[in-house]
Design an enzyme around this catalytic site. Structure first.
Site, PDB file in Angstrom:
ATOM      1  N   SER A 142     -12.232  20.177  -8.948  1.00 16.19           N
ATOM      2  CA  SER A 142     -11.218  19.507  -8.134  1.00 16.19           C
ATOM      3  C   SER A 142     -11.540  19.679  -6.651  1.00 16.19           C
ATOM      4  CB  SER A 142      -9.848  20.126  -8.423  1.00 16.19           C
ATOM      5  OG  SER A 142      -8.917  19.743  -7.432  1.00 16.19           O
ATOM      6  N   TYR A 155      -4.307  27.497  -9.984  1.00 18.91           N
ATOM      7  CA  TYR A 155      -5.077  26.292 -10.341  1.00 18.91           C
ATOM      8  C   TYR A 155      -6.322  26.181  -9.470  1.00 18.91           C
ATOM      9  CZ  TYR A 155      -6.471  21.445 -10.919  1.00 18.91           C
ATOM     10  OH  TYR A 155      -7.207  20.305 -11.150  1.00 18.91           O
TER      11      TYR A 155
END
Ligand SMILES: NC(=O)c1ccc[n+]([C@@H]2O[C@H](COP(=O)([O-])OP(=O)(O)OC[C@H]3O[C@@H](n4cnc5c(N)ncnc54)[C@H](OP(=O)(O)O)[C@@H]3O)[C@@H](O)[C@H]2O)c1
Length: 259
Positions: A142, A155
């Protein structure tokens, strides 16, 4: 030449689903895994509706948090198609919450999925790729992998793991003719936000959102161009650079968005 075979984890929705469709369109056979078999059946149906020349699909219910489950998916794929060329280690979850207050059960699920899941799928796929004479591993990380991310750190750190792993794996596997591409995905319209663990269902304004088929197209392209890292948009690149050059500023903005 035999058609290539791609194993895609998390193929039941979003980026994984669109990637399976895109590979099948260009004639690549698919081993599609996820926990929701009914959603994989929908994918199977969609692939069977494609114009002639599409790749075939084998759906296998699987949980990336289990090493045995990933080994079984690879084994079934080998029995069905006889080879494995591509892994898209895509299955993943989001999380929001303070590092010290978030529910441990959520943190554990996130880490078991985003970290163990990537390791289990890679460790299951590599021996099969070696048997096939080489291959290509696509890790789905990401743009927040290097984000100073108050209230989204679990995350963000899990994606830092993925990107770090991909960089070392590339060198470990170069003698086996196995390429590694790390895709740093920016915000994409999928089920990701509604399924996110922890609090704060707010997605945050002002951040541009892509469609998952755009990410899928970039993944397919990477298997042809053999890019090491894929960043899709200028916005995503600026965010990554911002975290290299002005991490304090980006961290403050992130705190406002995630807090
Ligand atoms: N959407 C975004 O904005 C964005 C941004 C950056 C990175 N990403 C990354 O992109 C990847 C795909 O996410 P997405 O946006 O496509 O979200 P999504 O639509 O929610 O898809 C997630 C997929 O992961 C699977 N999955 C979750 N836990 C699993 C488990 N334990 N075992 C097997 N499969 C599991 C889900 O399938 P089942 O529930 O059926 O098992 C589903 O197919 C993730 O790694 C995510 O971190 C997304």
């Amino acid at each position: 030449m035999a058609a290539k075979v791609a194993l895609i984890t998390g193929a039941s929705s979003g980026i994984g689903y669109e990637t399976a469709l895109a590979f099948a369109r260009e004639g690549t056979h698919i081993i599609a895994t996820a926990r929701r078999l009914e959603r994989l059946s929908e994918l199977e149906h969609a692939i069977h509706q494609l114009p002639a020349g599409h790749g075939d699909i084998l759906i296998v219910a699987g949980d990336v948090t289990s090493a045995e489950s990933m080994q079984a998916a690879v084994q079934q794929g080998l029995e069905h198609f006889g080879r494995l060329d591509i892994l898209v280690a895509n299955a993943g979850l989001g999380h929001r919450g303070a590092i010290t207050e978030a529910e441990w059960s959520d943190i554990k699920t996130l880490l078991r999925t985003n970290i163990d899941g990537v390791l289990h799928s890679i460790r299951a796929a590599v021996p099969a790729m070696r048997q096939s004479g080489g291959g290509h591993i696509i890790t789905i990380s990401s743009v927040v992998y290097n984000l100073v991310a108050p209230y989204a750190a679990i995350y963000s750190a899990s994606k830092a793991f993925v990107t770090s792993l991909a960089q070392s794996l590339r060198l470990e596997l170069e003698g086996d003719h196995i390429q590694v591409t790390d895709v740093l995905v920016g915000r994409t319209h999928t089920e990701f936000n509604e399924k996110r663990l922890g609090g704060g269902k707010r997605t945050g304004g002002g951040v541009p959102t892509m469609t998952p088929d755009r990410v899928a197209a970039a993944i397919i392209k990477a298997t042809h161009t053999r890019q090491k890292t894929v960043i899709l948009r200028l916005f995503d690149r600026l965010l990554i650079w911002g975290n290299i050059f002005v991490p304090g500023l980006i961290g403050r903005l992130a705190k406002k968005q995630y807090g």
